[in-house]
Design an enzyme around this catalytic site. Structure first.
Site, PDB file in Angstrom:
ATOM      1  N   HIS A  11      -3.162   3.970  16.367  1.00  0.00           N
ATOM      2  CA  HIS A  11      -4.284   3.590  15.523  1.00  0.00           C
ATOM      3  C   HIS A  11      -4.764   2.232  16.014  1.00  0.00           C
ATOM      4  CE1 HIS A  11      -6.817   2.593  12.252  1.00  0.00           C
ATOM      5  NE2 HIS A  11      -6.534   3.706  11.600  1.00  0.00           N
ATOM      6  N   CYS A  53       1.532  -2.851  15.627  1.00  0.00           N
ATOM      7  CA  CYS A  53       1.559  -2.569  14.184  1.00  0.00           C
ATOM      8  C   CYS A  53       0.932  -3.695  13.371  1.00  0.00           C
ATOM      9  CB  CYS A  53       3.008  -2.360  13.749  1.00  0.00           C
ATOM     10  SG  CYS A  53       3.182  -2.185  11.966  1.00  0.00           S
ATOM     11  N   CYS A  77       3.101   8.394   1.391  1.00  0.00           N
ATOM     12  CA  CYS A  77       3.669   7.440   2.345  1.00  0.00           C
ATOM     13  C   CYS A  77       3.841   6.116   1.598  1.00  0.00           C
ATOM     14  CB  CYS A  77       2.685   7.313   3.503  1.00  0.00           C
ATOM     15  SG  CYS A  77       3.077   6.010   4.662  1.00  0.00           S
ATOM     16  N   CYS A  80       6.471  -7.270   7.306  1.00  0.00           N
ATOM     17  CA  CYS A  80       7.621  -6.760   8.064  1.00  0.00           C
ATOM     18  C   CYS A  80       8.062  -7.816   9.063  1.00  0.00           C
ATOM     19  CB  CYS A  80       7.261  -5.472   8.796  1.00  0.00           C
ATOM     20  SG  CYS A  80       8.672  -4.774   9.701  1.00  0.00           S
ATOM     21  N   GLY A  87       6.630  -2.186   6.089  1.00  0.00           N
ATOM     22  CA  GLY A  87       8.010  -2.645   6.069  1.00  0.00           C
ATOM     23  C   GLY A  87       8.989  -1.747   6.790  1.00  0.00           C
ATOM     24  N   GLU A  88      10.162  -2.310   7.028  1.00  0.00           N
ATOM     25  CA  GLU A  88      11.243  -1.592   7.699  1.00  0.00           C
ATOM     26  C   GLU A  88      12.277  -1.246   6.614  1.00  0.00           C
ATOM     27  OE1 GLU A  88      12.329  -0.153  10.565  1.00  0.00           O
ATOM     28  OE2 GLU A  88      14.160   0.103   9.403  1.00  0.00           O
ATOM     29  N   GLU A 147       0.812  -1.218   0.000  1.00  0.00           N
ATOM     30  CA  GLU A 147       0.000   0.000   0.000  1.00  0.00           C
ATOM     31  C   GLU A 147       0.843   1.264   0.000  1.00  0.00           C
ATOM     32  OE1 GLU A 147      -3.954  -1.613   2.315  1.00  0.00           O
ATOM     33  OE2 GLU A 147      -2.893   0.118   3.090  1.00  0.00           O
ATOM     34  N   CYS A 204       6.482  -5.361  15.742  1.00  0.00           N
ATOM     35  CA  CYS A 204       6.097  -4.421  16.803  1.00  0.00           C
ATOM     36  C   CYS A 204       4.644  -4.727  17.207  1.00  0.00           C
ATOM     37  CB  CYS A 204       6.251  -2.983  16.337  1.00  0.00           C
ATOM     38  SG  CYS A 204       7.925  -2.604  15.800  1.00  0.00           S
ATOM     39  N   CYS A 257      -0.198   5.150   8.908  1.00  0.00           N
ATOM     40  CA  CYS A 257       1.013   4.533   8.410  1.00  0.00           C
ATOM     41  C   CYS A 257       1.459   3.437   9.375  1.00  0.00           C
ATOM     42  CB  CYS A 257       2.095   5.589   8.233  1.00  0.00           C
ATOM     43  SG  CYS A 257       1.695   6.738   6.919  1.00  0.00           S
ATOM     44  N   SER A 305      11.621   5.366  15.229  1.00  0.00           N
ATOM     45  CA  SER A 305      10.464   4.905  15.996  1.00  0.00           C
ATOM     46  C   SER A 305      10.937   4.489  17.383  1.00  0.00           C
ATOM     47  CB  SER A 305       9.805   3.729  15.274  1.00  0.00           C
ATOM     48  OG  SER A 305       9.207   4.198  14.086  1.00  0.00           O
TER      49      SER A 305
HETATM   50  N1  SAH Z   1       9.199   0.209   9.929  1.00  0.00           N
HETATM   51  C1  SAH Z   1       9.385   1.601  10.022  1.00  0.00           C
HETATM   52  C2  SAH Z   1       8.529   2.393   9.065  1.00  0.00           C
HETATM   53  C3  SAH Z   1       7.110   1.936   8.861  1.00  0.00           C
HETATM   54  S1  SAH Z   1       6.019   2.156  10.223  1.00  0.00           S
HETATM   55  C4  SAH Z   1       9.171   2.079  11.447  1.00  0.00           C
HETATM   56  O1  SAH Z   1       8.654   1.319  12.239  1.00  0.00           O
HETATM   57  O2  SAH Z   1       9.579   3.187  11.753  1.00  0.00           O
HETATM   58  C5  SAH Z   1       5.770   3.908  10.229  1.00  0.00           C
HETATM   59  C6  SAH Z   1       5.354   4.464  11.570  1.00  0.00           C
HETATM   60  O3  SAH Z   1       4.023   4.043  11.908  1.00  0.00           O
HETATM   61  C7  SAH Z   1       6.256   4.018  12.706  1.00  0.00           C
HETATM   62  O4  SAH Z   1       6.607   5.113  13.532  1.00  0.00           O
HETATM   63  C8  SAH Z   1       5.361   3.050  13.423  1.00  0.00           C
HETATM   64  O5  SAH Z   1       5.757   2.869  14.742  1.00  0.00           O
HETATM   65  C9  SAH Z   1       3.997   3.688  13.264  1.00  0.00           C
HETATM   66  N2  SAH Z   1       2.893   2.788  13.575  1.00  0.00           N
HETATM   67  C10 SAH Z   1       2.839   1.455  13.442  1.00  0.00           C
HETATM   68  N3  SAH Z   1       1.667   0.965  13.856  1.00  0.00           N
HETATM   69  C11 SAH Z   1       0.942   2.016  14.273  1.00  0.00           C
HETATM   70  C12 SAH Z   1      -0.355   2.166  14.846  1.00  0.00           C
HETATM   71  N4  SAH Z   1      -1.136   1.113  15.047  1.00  0.00           N
HETATM   72  N5  SAH Z   1      -0.771   3.396  15.166  1.00  0.00           N
HETATM   73  C13 SAH Z   1       0.034   4.479  14.954  1.00  0.00           C
HETATM   74  N6  SAH Z   1       1.255   4.403  14.422  1.00  0.00           N
HETATM   75  C14 SAH Z   1       1.719   3.188  14.096  1.00  0.00           C
HETATM   76 FE1  SF4 Z   2       7.515  -2.279  13.549  1.00  0.00          FE
HETATM   77 FE2  SF4 Z   2       7.638  -0.558  11.484  1.00  0.00          FE
HETATM   78 FE3  SF4 Z   2       7.697  -3.198  11.037  1.00  0.00          FE
HETATM   79 FE4  SF4 Z   2       5.473  -2.077  11.866  1.00  0.00          FE
HETATM   80  S1  SF4 Z   2       6.477  -1.695   9.928  1.00  0.00           S
HETATM   81  S2  SF4 Z   2       6.384  -3.990  12.654  1.00  0.00           S
HETATM   82  S3  SF4 Z   2       6.228  -0.463  13.218  1.00  0.00           S
HETATM   83  S4  SF4 Z   2       9.228  -2.043  12.147  1.00  0.00           S
END
Ligand code: SAH
Ligand code: SF4
Length: 353
Positions: free
Chosen positions: A289, A121, A107, A114, A162-163, A93, A118, A332, A217
């Protein structure tokens, strides 16, 4: 050959060599290369300034690859979420976020799924599917340029699925293509890489000469609390991460998702200030979220405002962000899951690294 997988410099060189091999005039490269990113065409036949024989040869030896749009949802706040199918059938997406009159942020995703799991997420819950190729990363921008309704985003953030630093070789190429005037020409300060903090690749990113923006993050201000939310803490812990950030001559933004009872106390705010202040970092507070984490709850708006106030009182540059695209599950880092569920694919268990 897929020219869109190369940097603009390498694509130029490859096309020149190909033309020479065919006995075509060298100047043709100046007609072909701009059609990759600067003034992109959907197919070579749209490059009408080229002779038919050359168009046919390009179609055969280097057809233009596309992401196939398979769904689009528009939020009441103007945010638009795109679901793309990749050639192997996986889906990713992107989210188009108009902000005010002039800013249009896209975005984008760097991986399908991923590996970092986390807890809050949705992408993390899917598990890792695969890395995206450079063209699949930059293609998300390219498809916008090809669509007259959208055009060039002013800002690109790697905050989709993704990371990005886990996919460093492709990210490295994609950053060049996004930024290079012979590519999309988006200023480095308008391109943000968001990461959980993979230290070796973070050093590589910091080693690049362009001023790409870095968002880390953090989501917790002690190692113990971070580990409960982010398994990556076991590999690259907060102390090492903060140490590494101090060595970069670059401003960072710290991302902090506010989760009730997990990271939103006064002590958490104080500890966060102790990290952010010496770094001169900006802190972005994001409401959780809820779609990403059924077991977790967002902090109340009172708690978020108090947390913000405490950071500000301690001299931290802080912003309380509002969620965009809430009604279309477009926060995101929280992408794609309802489609997987809709297709009958259960989200995977929390994965480890
Ligand atoms: N993997 C990278 C980039 C993608 S996630 C990272 O984790 O930084 C982009 C952002 O969205 C990150 O800061 C992540 O922690 C945040 N994010 C993930 N799940 C979320 C949620 N449920 N609500 C709000 N932000 C979230
Ligand atoms: Fe964590 Fe970013 Fe991967 Fe989601 S996309 S699991 S926030 S590293």
């Amino acid at each position: 050959m897929n020219l869109l997988d190369l940097t603009p410099f390498d694509a130029h060189r490859t096309v020149s060599a190909w033309l020479a091999e065919r006995g075509d005039p060298a100047y043709r490269v100046r007609q072909i290369a701009p059609r990759l990113w600067q003034r992109p065409v959907s197919q070579w036949s749209e490059a009408t300034d080229l002779p038919r024989s050359l168009i046919d040869a390009l179609e055969t030896s280097s057809p233009i690859c596309h992401l196939t749009p398979c769904a689009r949802e528009t939020s009441s706040d103007g945010t638009i979420k795109f679901l793309w199918t990749l050639p192997d059938g996986l889906a990713i997406e992107s989210v188009w976020i108009p902000e005010g009159r002039r800013r249009r942020t896209l975005c984008i995703s760097s991986q399908a799924g991923c590996a970092f799991g986390c807890r809050f997420c949705a992408t993390g819950r899917m598990g890792f599917q695969r890395h995206l190729a450079p063209w699949e990363i930059t293609g998300q921008v390219r498809e916008m340029l090809l669509d007259t309704e959208f055009g060039r985003p002013t800002n690109v953030v790697f905050m989709g699925m993704g990371e990005p630093l886990h996919n460093w070789p492709a990210l490295d190429v994609a950053l060049t293509t996004l930024n290079d005037p012979l590519g999309f020409g988006i200023g480095a300060r308008h391109i943000t890489v968001s990461t959980v903090g993979l230290l070796p690749q973070l050093a590589k990113l910091a080693g690049r000469p362009e001023q790409f923006r870095l968002a880390v993050s953090l989501h917790a201000s002690t190692s113990q609390r971070r580990e409960r939310l982010m398994p990556v803490e076991r590999k690259y812990n907060l102390t090492r991460l903060i140490g590494a950030l101090h060595t970069f001559a670059r401003r960072v933004t710290l991302e902090y998702v506010m989760i009730e009872g997990a990271n939103d106390s006064t002590e958490d705010a104080t500890a966060l200030a102790e990290i952010a202040k010496p770094l001169g970092a900006m802190v972005n507070l994001l409401p959780l979220h809820p779609g990403g984490a059924p077991a977790l709850a967002p902090s109340s708006s009172d708690v978020m405002r108090a947390f913000e106030g405490r950071l500000r009182a301690l001299g931290v540059n802080v912003m309380l962000r509002r969620s965009r695209g809430l009604d279309i599950q477009a926060a995101c880092g929280q992408l794609r899951v309802e489609t997987s569920v809709g297709r009958g694919v259960a989200p995977e268990d929390d994965g480890d690294i």
